[in-house]
Design an enzyme around this catalytic site. Structure first.
Site, mmCIF file in Angstrom:
data_model
loop_
_atom_site.group_PDB
_atom_site.id
_atom_site.type_symbol
_atom_site.label_atom_id
_atom_site.label_comp_id
_atom_site.label_asym_id
_atom_site.label_seq_id
_atom_site.Cartn_x
_atom_site.Cartn_y
_atom_site.Cartn_z
ATOM 1 N N ARG A 72 8.853 4.484 -6.585
ATOM 2 C CA ARG A 72 7.556 4.833 -7.154
ATOM 3 C C ARG A 72 6.419 3.964 -6.623
ATOM 4 O O ARG A 72 5.260 4.336 -6.689
ATOM 5 C CB ARG A 72 7.653 4.736 -8.692
ATOM 6 C CG ARG A 72 6.373 4.907 -9.463
ATOM 7 C CD ARG A 72 5.752 6.279 -9.255
ATOM 8 N NE ARG A 72 4.539 6.413 -10.039
ATOM 9 C CZ ARG A 72 3.365 5.854 -9.742
ATOM 10 N NH1 ARG A 72 3.242 5.104 -8.668
ATOM 11 N NH2 ARG A 72 2.322 6.046 -10.530
ATOM 12 N N LYS A 73 6.763 2.779 -6.154
ATOM 13 C CA LYS A 73 5.743 1.848 -5.616
ATOM 14 C C LYS A 73 4.566 1.686 -6.566
ATOM 15 O O LYS A 73 3.414 1.942 -6.219
ATOM 16 C CB LYS A 73 5.237 2.300 -4.249
ATOM 17 C CG LYS A 73 6.329 2.375 -3.188
ATOM 18 C CD LYS A 73 5.725 2.630 -1.814
ATOM 19 C CE LYS A 73 6.780 2.731 -0.742
ATOM 20 N NZ LYS A 73 7.601 3.955 -0.803
ATOM 21 N N PHE A 74 4.862 1.243 -7.785
ATOM 22 C CA PHE A 74 3.795 0.976 -8.747
ATOM 23 C C PHE A 74 2.824 -0.040 -8.142
ATOM 24 O O PHE A 74 3.244 -0.937 -7.402
ATOM 25 C CB PHE A 74 4.383 0.409 -10.044
ATOM 26 C CG PHE A 74 5.193 1.407 -10.822
ATOM 27 C CD1 PHE A 74 4.567 2.390 -11.573
ATOM 28 C CD2 PHE A 74 6.579 1.378 -10.796
ATOM 29 C CE1 PHE A 74 5.312 3.318 -12.301
ATOM 30 C CE2 PHE A 74 7.333 2.299 -11.519
ATOM 31 C CZ PHE A 74 6.697 3.265 -12.271
ATOM 32 N N ASP A 91 -0.510 -0.977 -10.071
ATOM 33 C CA ASP A 91 -1.695 -1.099 -10.936
ATOM 34 C C ASP A 91 -1.511 -2.266 -11.914
ATOM 35 O O ASP A 91 -0.515 -2.990 -11.859
ATOM 36 C CB ASP A 91 -1.917 0.231 -11.669
ATOM 37 C CG ASP A 91 -3.389 0.521 -11.902
ATOM 38 O OD1 ASP A 91 -4.140 -0.416 -12.240
ATOM 39 O OD2 ASP A 91 -3.792 1.696 -11.765
ATOM 40 N N GLY A 98 -0.727 -4.285 -15.401
ATOM 41 C CA GLY A 98 0.457 -4.193 -16.254
ATOM 42 C C GLY A 98 0.385 -3.081 -17.279
ATOM 43 O O GLY A 98 1.339 -2.311 -17.469
ATOM 44 N N THR A 141 -1.267 -0.294 -17.332
ATOM 45 C CA THR A 141 -1.194 1.058 -16.761
ATOM 46 C C THR A 141 0.215 1.385 -16.271
ATOM 47 O O THR A 141 0.753 2.468 -16.547
ATOM 48 C CB THR A 141 -2.208 1.202 -15.596
ATOM 49 O OG1 THR A 141 -3.510 0.935 -16.124
ATOM 50 C CG2 THR A 141 -2.179 2.585 -14.980
ATOM 51 N N TYR A 154 11.585 2.724 13.286
ATOM 52 C CA TYR A 154 13.016 2.647 12.979
ATOM 53 C C TYR A 154 13.713 1.520 13.719
ATOM 54 O O TYR A 154 13.423 1.242 14.890
ATOM 55 C CB TYR A 154 13.711 3.963 13.361
ATOM 56 C CG TYR A 154 13.316 5.144 12.496
ATOM 57 C CD1 TYR A 154 13.468 5.104 11.119
ATOM 58 C CD2 TYR A 154 12.798 6.304 13.067
ATOM 59 C CE1 TYR A 154 13.118 6.189 10.324
ATOM 60 C CE2 TYR A 154 12.444 7.396 12.291
ATOM 61 C CZ TYR A 154 12.611 7.324 10.916
ATOM 62 O OH TYR A 154 12.263 8.404 10.136
HETATM 63 P P1 5BU Z 1 12.787 8.260 6.744
HETATM 64 O O1 5BU Z 1 12.912 9.743 6.718
HETATM 65 O O2 5BU Z 1 14.155 7.554 7.037
HETATM 66 O O3 5BU Z 1 11.689 7.750 7.631
HETATM 67 O O4 5BU Z 1 12.424 7.886 5.227
HETATM 68 C C1 5BU Z 1 12.229 6.587 4.790
HETATM 69 C C2 5BU Z 1 12.051 6.551 3.293
HETATM 70 O O5 5BU Z 1 11.814 5.204 2.887
HETATM 71 C C3 5BU Z 1 10.879 7.349 2.749
HETATM 72 O O6 5BU Z 1 11.245 7.835 1.473
HETATM 73 C C4 5BU Z 1 9.752 6.343 2.624
HETATM 74 O O7 5BU Z 1 8.866 6.660 1.566
HETATM 75 C C5 5BU Z 1 10.513 5.075 2.300
HETATM 76 N N1 5BU Z 1 9.880 3.830 2.786
HETATM 77 C C6 5BU Z 1 9.673 3.562 4.130
HETATM 78 O O8 5BU Z 1 9.973 4.375 4.982
HETATM 79 N N2 5BU Z 1 9.141 2.358 4.513
HETATM 80 C C7 5BU Z 1 8.794 1.401 3.636
HETATM 81 O O9 5BU Z 1 8.353 0.310 4.020
HETATM 82 C C8 5BU Z 1 8.991 1.708 2.251
HETATM 83 C C9 5BU Z 1 9.542 2.902 1.873
HETATM 84 BR BR1 5BU Z 1 8.549 0.435 1.015
#
Ligand code: 5BU
Length: 271
Positions: free
Chosen positions: A95-97, A99, A101, A103, A218
């Site tokens: 969810r990556k909150f 805001d 506390g 909220t 990646y």
């Molecule tokens: P992908 O399809 O393997 O690129 O998806 C990566 C998932 O990880 C995706 O749900 C992103 O919202 C999540 N993510 C990310 O890619 N990088 C980050 O730094 C963070 C989350 Br925090």
């Protein structure tokens, strides 16, 4: 000095982790021989359920973005909870909150999604300061939930680096009853004194490509687990982006094996 958590097995680490959620996670990783989390970023309820059931045996954590689901209802999360029991995995709502506390408390507990009622783990940006942890903790701790702080991101140009990342670690150290680790790219805090075992969950993992057109970057499971010392690889499109269910399973097994082999190499147990 006691050995670093880096070279301990997941089951050794489970034994000394005081947080119920982290302990359960480390135990099931050891039992199922997987450090793979799949991000099921598809937008239809039936597809999420189908893929979750398909991938259950291969994963330790199912990662969701519940707000991208077009036909969301509470039946979806009830089904995911049943699948989590059936296959023994944890659910992580990414969810990556971000805001204050007060909220985030409402966003976590209520609204349409009632995240705290079904998601074992969620995460938060440290940007607002420590109140965000306190707010989430008020809701999550009584339910045995756990939190990850976003220490680093996988995307190009991220501002989460340097002192920001180091300050995030300090924030986590002051809240170890609820914060079990980080979303990050590197194992930043591991001083080998066994004072705190933080879990590192790492997105931005792919075997075939180096990134996408929107800034995703990646690295391979080996880079993540061995070179950077992280604990769990998070793979999205690399797994669910296959042409059919058979290929989705094949890809999940390929990533599971790559992640597990890298872990065995790290702890010195590779054949
Ligand atoms: P992908 O399809 O393997 O690129 O998806 C990566 C998932 O990880 C995706 O749900 C992103 O919202 C999540 N993510 C990310 O890619 N990088 C980050 O730094 C963070 C989350 Br925090």
């Amino acid at each position: 000095m006691a050995p670093s958590f880096l070279t301990q097995t997941y089951s050794e680490r489970a034994k000394v982790n005081d947080n119920a959620c982290a302990k359960k996670l480390l135990e099931l990783m050891d039992k199922k021989k997987t450090n793979l989390s799949v991000a099921i970023d598809v937008t239809k309820k039936d597809d999420i359920i189908r893929i979750a059931d398909l991938l259950g045996p291969y994963i330790c954590v199912l990662k969701t973005h519940i707000d991208i689901v077009e036909d969301f209802d509470m039946e979806l999360v009830e089904t995911l909870k049943q699948l989590a029991q059936k296959h023994e995995f944890l659910i992580f709502e990414d969810r990556k909150f971000a805001d204050i506390g007060n909220t985030v408390k409402h966003q976590y507990e209520g609204g349409v999604y009632k995240i705290a009622s079904w998601s074992d783990i969620t995460n938060a940006h440290p940007i607002p300061g420590e109140g965000i942890i306190k707010g989430l903790k008020e809701v999550g701790l009584p339910l045995n939930r756990a939190l990850l702080l976003l220490a680093e991101m996988s995307s190009k140009g991220t501002l989460a680096k340097g002192q920001y990342t180091l300050d995030t670690i300090e924030m986590a150290k002051r809240n170890t009853d609820f914060v079990i680790g980080f979303i990050g790219q590197n194992r930043i805090y591991d001083n080998g004194d066994n004072s705190q075992d933080f879990l590192y969950l790492t997105p931005g993992v792919g075997l075939e490509t180096k990134g996408d057109s929107l800034g995703q970057q990646y690295r391979t499971p080996h880079q993540v687990i061995v070179e950077s010392g992280c604990d769990i690889i998070i793979v999205g499109r690399g797994v669910y982006g296959a042409k059919d269910d058979a290929e989705i399973k094949e890809r999940a097994e390929k990533y599971r094996k790559a992640g597990w082999d890298a872990y065995l190499e790290r702890i010195g147990q590779s054949q």
